[in-house]
Design a protein around this motif. Sequence first.
Motif, PDB file in Angstrom:
ATOM      1  N   ILE A   1      14.732  -9.877  30.516  1.00 11.80           N
ATOM      2  CA  ILE A   1      14.328  -9.841  31.927  1.00 11.80           C
ATOM      3  C   ILE A   1      12.918 -10.379  32.100  1.00 11.80           C
ATOM      4  CG2 ILE A   1      13.726  -8.280  33.828  1.00 11.80           C
ATOM      5  CD1 ILE A   1      16.166  -6.611  33.081  1.00 11.80           C
ATOM      6  N   PHE A   2      11.991  -9.955  31.245  1.00 11.01           N
ATOM      7  CA  PHE A   2      10.608 -10.379  31.412  1.00 11.01           C
ATOM      8  C   PHE A   2      10.346 -11.789  30.905  1.00 11.01           C
ATOM      9  CE2 PHE A   2       9.972  -5.650  31.400  1.00 11.01           C
ATOM     10  CZ  PHE A   2       9.742  -5.574  32.761  1.00 11.01           C
ATOM     11  N   SER A   3      11.342 -12.433  30.315  1.00 11.02           N
ATOM     12  CA  SER A   3      11.177 -13.832  29.921  1.00 11.02           C
ATOM     13  C   SER A   3      11.597 -14.776  31.052  1.00 11.02           C
ATOM     14  CB  SER A   3      11.999 -14.143  28.668  1.00 11.02           C
ATOM     15  OG  SER A   3      13.383 -14.077  28.950  1.00 11.02           O
ATOM     16  N   LEU A   4      12.211 -14.247  32.091  1.00 13.08           N
ATOM     17  CA  LEU A   4      12.634 -15.068  33.222  1.00 13.08           C
ATOM     18  C   LEU A   4      11.468 -15.244  34.191  1.00 13.08           C
ATOM     19  CD1 LEU A   4      16.066 -13.323  33.872  1.00 13.08           C
ATOM     20  CD2 LEU A   4      15.680 -15.488  32.683  1.00 13.08           C
ATOM     21  N   PRO A   5      11.198 -16.478  34.598  1.00 16.86           N
ATOM     22  CA  PRO A   5      10.040 -16.744  35.460  1.00 16.86           C
ATOM     23  C   PRO A   5      10.090 -16.015  36.801  1.00 16.86           C
ATOM     24  CG  PRO A   5      10.950 -18.798  34.612  1.00 16.86           C
ATOM     25  CD  PRO A   5      11.855 -17.704  34.196  1.00 16.86           C
ATOM     26  N   PHE A   6      11.232 -15.969  37.455  1.00 17.16           N
ATOM     27  CA  PHE A   6      11.271 -15.310  38.768  1.00 17.16           C
ATOM     28  C   PHE A   6      11.055 -13.806  38.640  1.00 17.16           C
ATOM     29  CE2 PHE A   6      15.729 -15.045  37.546  1.00 17.16           C
ATOM     30  CZ  PHE A   6      16.111 -13.778  37.960  1.00 17.16           C
ATOM     31  N   ALA A   7      11.472 -13.192  37.519  1.00 24.18           N
ATOM     32  CA  ALA A   7      11.232 -11.763  37.320  1.00 24.18           C
ATOM     33  C   ALA A   7       9.742 -11.504  37.137  1.00 24.18           C
ATOM     34  CB  ALA A   7      12.015 -11.257  36.118  1.00 24.18           C
ATOM     35  N   LEU A   8       9.069 -12.401  36.413  1.00 22.33           N
ATOM     36  CA  LEU A   8       7.627 -12.243  36.227  1.00 22.33           C
ATOM     37  C   LEU A   8       6.885 -12.407  37.545  1.00 22.33           C
ATOM     38  CD1 LEU A   8       7.054 -14.125  32.851  1.00 22.33           C
ATOM     39  CD2 LEU A   8       6.959 -11.666  33.281  1.00 22.33           C
ATOM     40  N   ASN A   9       7.294 -13.384  38.354  1.00 18.66           N
ATOM     41  CA  ASN A   9       6.663 -13.575  39.663  1.00 18.66           C
ATOM     42  C   ASN A   9       6.841 -12.339  40.553  1.00 18.66           C
ATOM     43  OD1 ASN A   9       5.827 -16.125  38.948  1.00 18.66           O
ATOM     44  ND2 ASN A   9       7.611 -17.150  39.860  1.00 18.66           N
ATOM     45  N   LYS A  10       8.031 -11.751  40.547  1.00 23.37           N
ATOM     46  CA  LYS A  10       8.281 -10.548  41.340  1.00 23.37           C
ATOM     47  C   LYS A  10       7.447  -9.381  40.829  1.00 23.37           C
ATOM     48  CE  LYS A  10      11.338 -11.638  44.418  1.00 23.37           C
ATOM     49  NZ  LYS A  10      11.109 -11.440  45.837  1.00 23.37           N
ATOM     50  N   LEU A  11       7.315  -9.258  39.513  1.00 27.96           N
ATOM     51  CA  LEU A  11       6.526  -8.177  38.919  1.00 27.96           C
ATOM     52  C   LEU A  11       5.048  -8.321  39.297  1.00 27.96           C
ATOM     53  CD1 LEU A  11       6.653  -5.696  37.093  1.00 27.96           C
ATOM     54  CD2 LEU A  11       6.216  -7.190  35.163  1.00 27.96           C
ATOM     55  N   ILE A  12       4.545  -9.552  39.259  1.00 24.64           N
ATOM     56  CA  ILE A  12       3.150  -9.798  39.644  1.00 24.64           C
ATOM     57  C   ILE A  12       2.946  -9.482  41.128  1.00 24.64           C
ATOM     58  CG2 ILE A  12       1.406 -11.618  39.959  1.00 24.64           C
ATOM     59  CD1 ILE A  12       2.579 -12.883  37.360  1.00 24.64           C
ATOM     60  N   ALA A  13       3.906  -9.899  41.973  1.00 26.96           N
ATOM     61  CA  ALA A  13       3.817  -9.623  43.408  1.00 26.96           C
ATOM     62  C   ALA A  13       3.855  -8.114  43.668  1.00 26.96           C
ATOM     63  CB  ALA A  13       4.948 -10.323  44.160  1.00 26.96           C
ATOM     64  N   LEU A  14       4.678  -7.403  42.932  1.00 27.50           N
ATOM     65  CA  LEU A  14       4.756  -5.949  43.095  1.00 27.50           C
ATOM     66  C   LEU A  14       3.446  -5.287  42.665  1.00 27.50           C
ATOM     67  CD1 LEU A  14       6.482  -3.469  43.803  1.00 27.50           C
ATOM     68  CD2 LEU A  14       7.278  -3.455  41.440  1.00 27.50           C
ATOM     69  N   GLY A  15       2.863  -5.773  41.583  1.00 25.97           N
ATOM     70  CA  GLY A  15       1.573  -5.240  41.129  1.00 25.97           C
ATOM     71  C   GLY A  15       0.500  -5.422  42.168  1.00 25.97           C
ATOM     72  N   LYS A  16       0.468  -6.594  42.826  1.00 29.42           N
ATOM     73  CA  LYS A  16      -0.530  -6.837  43.866  1.00 29.42           C
ATOM     74  C   LYS A  16      -0.303  -5.913  45.075  1.00 29.42           C
ATOM     75  CE  LYS A  16      -1.426 -11.634  42.647  1.00 29.42           C
ATOM     76  NZ  LYS A  16      -1.277 -13.037  43.031  1.00 29.42           N
ATOM     77  N   MET A  17       0.969  -5.665  45.410  1.00 25.86           N
ATOM     78  CA  MET A  17       1.280  -4.771  46.530  1.00 25.86           C
ATOM     79  C   MET A  17       0.830  -3.338  46.220  1.00 25.86           C
ATOM     80  SD  MET A  17       5.067  -6.172  47.665  1.00 25.86           S
ATOM     81  CE  MET A  17       5.371  -4.835  48.782  1.00 25.86           C
ATOM     82  N   VAL A  18       0.981  -2.923  44.979  1.00 24.09           N
ATOM     83  CA  VAL A  18       0.554  -1.569  44.592  1.00 24.09           C
ATOM     84  C   VAL A  18      -0.966  -1.462  44.671  1.00 24.09           C
ATOM     85  CG1 VAL A  18       0.429   0.062  42.661  1.00 24.09           C
ATOM     86  CG2 VAL A  18       2.592  -1.086  43.176  1.00 24.09           C
ATOM     87  N   GLU A  19      -1.667  -2.508  44.195  1.00 25.05           N
ATOM     88  CA  GLU A  19      -3.138  -2.494  44.241  1.00 25.05           C
ATOM     89  C   GLU A  19      -3.658  -2.438  45.666  1.00 25.05           C
ATOM     90  OE1 GLU A  19      -4.495  -5.912  42.094  1.00 25.05           O
ATOM     91  OE2 GLU A  19      -4.445  -4.860  40.184  1.00 25.05           O
ATOM     92  N   SER A  20      -2.974  -3.145  46.572  1.00 20.73           N
ATOM     93  CA  SER A  20      -3.437  -3.168  47.959  1.00 20.73           C
ATOM     94  C   SER A  20      -2.984  -1.929  48.750  1.00 20.73           C
ATOM     95  CB  SER A  20      -2.942  -4.440  48.664  1.00 20.73           C
ATOM     96  OG  SER A  20      -1.536  -4.411  48.799  1.00 20.73           O
ATOM     97  N   GLY A  21      -2.091  -1.138  48.178  1.00 19.47           N
ATOM     98  CA  GLY A  21      -1.615   0.067  48.852  1.00 19.47           C
ATOM     99  C   GLY A  21      -0.397  -0.143  49.722  1.00 19.47           C
ATOM    100  N   ASP A  22       0.197  -1.329  49.674  1.00 23.63           N
ATOM    101  CA  ASP A  22       1.382  -1.605  50.474  1.00 23.63           C
ATOM    102  C   ASP A  22       2.658  -1.010  49.864  1.00 23.63           C
ATOM    103  OD1 ASP A  22      -0.178  -2.989  52.234  1.00 23.63           O
ATOM    104  OD2 ASP A  22       0.219  -4.958  51.315  1.00 23.63           O
ATOM    105  N   ALA A  23       2.630  -0.717  48.566  1.00 24.63           N
ATOM    106  CA  ALA A  23       3.797  -0.155  47.876  1.00 24.63           C
ATOM    107  C   ALA A  23       3.348   1.037  47.041  1.00 24.63           C
ATOM    108  CB  ALA A  23       4.443  -1.209  46.978  1.00 24.63           C
ATOM    109  N   PRO A  24       4.200   2.023  46.916  1.00 23.65           N
ATOM    110  CA  PRO A  24       3.808   3.194  46.117  1.00 23.65           C
ATOM    111  C   PRO A  24       3.785   2.884  44.624  1.00 23.65           C
ATOM    112  CG  PRO A  24       6.072   3.435  46.945  1.00 23.65           C
ATOM    113  CD  PRO A  24       5.519   2.162  47.507  1.00 23.65           C
TER     114      PRO A  24
END
Length: 107
Positions: A84-107
């Motif tokens: 899963i983590f070798s797939l580029p779109f999964a990594l992009n989604k994971l990075i986007a989720l990390g940014k949302m957590v940092e900004s407080g938009d996602a728990p």
Amino acid sequence: MRDYYDYSNEYNDDENEYENEEEVSEEGLEEEEEKKKNYLVEGEYDPVKSYLKEMGVVPLLTKDDEIVLAARIEDGEEKLARIIFSLPFALNKLIALGKMVESGDAP
């Protein structure tokens, strides 16, 4: 327990007593329980009995079998994570989720 109608012939209205009063013996209770157990008509499906019969056929795991099975599960989970983590779109989604957590938009 007996039904009301079982006593209807034994009850004497004049004396307000039972004519043939008898104590319920253990044998009588055992017979009634046996009748209750055999309430299913032959060929009727009993799911609990069927389940227990099937479970009795399956052998239980030994300690060594449990260890081997746990190791196989862990290996499978590691392979899945690597894929899963070798797939580029999964990594992009994971990075986007990390940014949302940092900004407080996602728990």
